[in-house]
Design a protein around this motif. Structure first.
Motif, mmCIF file in Angstrom:
data_model
loop_
_atom_site.group_PDB
_atom_site.id
_atom_site.type_symbol
_atom_site.label_atom_id
_atom_site.label_comp_id
_atom_site.label_asym_id
_atom_site.label_seq_id
_atom_site.Cartn_x
_atom_site.Cartn_y
_atom_site.Cartn_z
ATOM 1 N N GLN A 167 -2.122 13.862 -6.766
ATOM 2 C CA GLN A 167 -1.280 12.828 -7.445
ATOM 3 C C GLN A 167 -0.397 12.942 -6.483
ATOM 4 N N LEU A 168 0.120 13.961 -5.594
ATOM 5 C CA LEU A 168 1.833 13.981 -4.586
ATOM 6 C C LEU A 168 1.749 13.395 -3.765
ATOM 7 N N GLN A 169 0.521 13.448 -3.003
ATOM 8 C CA GLN A 169 0.253 13.071 -1.898
ATOM 9 C C GLN A 169 1.071 11.240 -2.039
ATOM 10 N N PRO A 170 -0.464 10.546 -2.802
ATOM 11 C CA PRO A 170 0.300 9.414 -2.854
ATOM 12 C C PRO A 170 1.233 8.576 -2.969
ATOM 13 N N LEU A 171 1.728 9.856 -3.830
ATOM 14 C CA LEU A 171 3.638 9.487 -4.437
ATOM 15 C C LEU A 171 4.334 9.717 -3.550
ATOM 16 N N LEU A 172 4.183 10.878 -2.752
ATOM 17 C CA LEU A 172 4.785 10.795 -1.091
ATOM 18 C C LEU A 172 4.950 9.774 0.014
ATOM 19 N N ALA A 173 4.023 9.951 0.106
ATOM 20 C CA ALA A 173 3.206 8.694 1.178
ATOM 21 C C ALA A 173 4.240 6.812 0.351
#
Lengths: 336, 336
Positions: free
Chosen positions: B41-47
């Protein structure tokens, strides 16, 4: 219908008490107010007015100060206006009493006489809190700072009868003040009280826990809490109200020019509506006889409203309703 | 400077947490935020974003729900984001942690690890309350609902250090929340605590009792209370604020015509100023490491402010100040 009024009680002495009594007898034809206090101070105030209804004076030579230690003061001053009010009630010379004096001393007078309604273990003070939907009863707000679970169950019963009588709510919902909504929250007293409500005779009416932020949302009709928390909440509501109205005056109304007076008038309407004097007083429920406790800063309007509410509680037989509701409870084994 | 952020905590999931972290690292060049949660969930938000500063992800496969029983949830979910945050703090991989998750579980994590500052018996949550004079520290607001007098004395010490650090008050005045101003008021715990403050090492700074109506008057800089009362007061302030702002909108602003927009803008200014997101979070004081607890409804601004405040508490050495102040207390025989 006879109501004793502690004419010496409150921050402002006999003035607002006598003025409030005059207005109350003018409003209720069946009412006699018995002013309890120093005749030397009271007689001139009465002589100036022309009472529209019966007002009597019962002398009391002493006054309990607002900052005296309650039980000590009552012991040292047997002829105080508070002690005399309780004697009149105990002797059935009056149907109720109203005092804006030292709250602790008024409560201590009731505890000392022990004239509780049948089945009631400890009296509690019930206050009405404004909500977005109307009003909520909250109790206890200061008579019993260290209660037992059974006391709090009784507060649920008494608060429900009060909500029925004052707010016209047939089946009041009861909430328990807690630090979270979920079961298992809070300390031992509150957990045990939760279980007593959840599995006991009031389970149909028990909503569960409520939090501080729910008080003014009207999610329940009765909020049960210990007298420490209830007292803090009642006074905190007053404090937040004063703080916020000051800010609104400064920041919102201060920003206006042409419509400033309209806004001021609307804000004063709000202040008047929610001022403690609109409620008048808070009853000490569980006492045989009506005992209405007023804010120390009570003005004439507050005293009038408190006396009229006390008279109304007598008229509708509030205590008979409470006694019947307590008697209807099954026997509960106490966890002392 | 490394702060762990419970990226799964709060009512709105990872969104506001990640957005808040992005804003925090942009504002503080010395800061690394460690997002603890589900990488999927976190990686796409950061990307999607281009972080202006260092943000790391530490995986945690489980989430403690907002309504789960704290200690049970922590036991059942050793790989929850809350448990992982505490492990990072205990292992000195981070200097502090921030969570908008289940408050009970965050506190329970701290109590379970028992990494308290030297001499501190129980941690307590400190909140800032607005007053007419500025701000007042109130503690505990929910970590310790059944404290002992010595815990409350320590809250006086820790609250004073927090007031010094956050409000710049050199000699903070301490008040004890009670049901009346006079000595002897309240229940046994409060009376014993009163004596401990009055005759103990903090006597010079002890103002005495304060009541609910004093909270927003700024009569003291630190209000000491048990976690039950403090939690109710904190949430009640929020509830009264919401209730009154609704009424002001209806009754005051509703009465206006030409200047309605000016009044609305001023009221929104007030709402923004006093919204919980302005403070960001409340520290759990007494923990070795900074632990900042946020409102479940925290938005991006709240998370940013909480992370930046946690970083600031680390920078100024808040814990070293607390430890020194606790060490300076004479030995106190406890009445358990």
């Amino acid at each position: 219908m006879r109501i004793a009024l502690d004419a010496m009680g409150g921050d402002h002495g006999p003035g607002p008490n006598v003025a409030g009594a005059l207005r109350a007898v003018a409003a209720a034809p069946d009412l006699t107010v018995v002013l309890v206090g120093d005749p030397v101070q009271l007689q001139p105030l009465l002589a100036e007015a022309s009472p529209a209804g019966p007002i009597e004076i019962v002398p009391a030579s002493e006054v309990v100060g607002m900052h005296e230690k309650p039980s000590e003061a009552l012991r040292k001053k047997p002829d105080s206006s508070i002690a005399k009010c309780w004697q009149l009630l105990a002797g059935q010379k009056v149907d109720g009493l109203v005092s804006a004096g030292n709250t602790g001393a008024v409560v201590a007078g009731g505890l000392f006489l022990k004239r509780f309604l049948k089945g009631v273990r400890r009296p509690g003070i019930a206050a009405l809190m404004p909500t977005v939907k109307g009003k909520t009863v909250i109790l206890d707000v200061g008579a019993n700072v260290w209660p037992k679970p059974l006391h709090l169950l009784h507060y649920g019963v008494m608060g429900s009868e009060y909500a029925r009588a004052m707010l016209g709510i047939e089946n009041p919902k009861i909430g328990l003040m807690n630090v979270g909504e979920e079961e298992g929250k809070g300390h031992d007293l509150i957990q045990k009280t939760y279980d007593l409500f959840r599995s006991g005779p009031l389970k149909e009416r028990f909503f569960g826990n409520v939090e501080g932020r729910d008080v003014h949302k009207g999610v329940v009709d009765v909020i049960v809490t210990d007298g420490f928390v209830g007292n803090v909440v009642l006074k905190h509501a007053e404090g937040v109200f004063e703080f916020l109205m000051g800010l609104v005056g400064q920041e919102v109304i201060g920003a206006l020019t042409t419509e400033r007076d309209i806004a001021k008038k609307a804000m004063h309407g709000l202040i008047s509506k929610f001022h403690h004097s609109a409620a008048g007083g808070a009853p000490l429920l569980g006492i045989d006889g009506i005992c209405m406790i007023c804010h120390g800063a009570s003005d004439e309007r507050a005293i009038t409203n408190a006396v009229l509410t006390a008279a109304q509680d007598v008229r509708i037989g509030l205590n008979a309703r409470i006694t019947a509701a307590i008697a209807a409870l099954p026997a509960i084994t106490e966890d002392e």
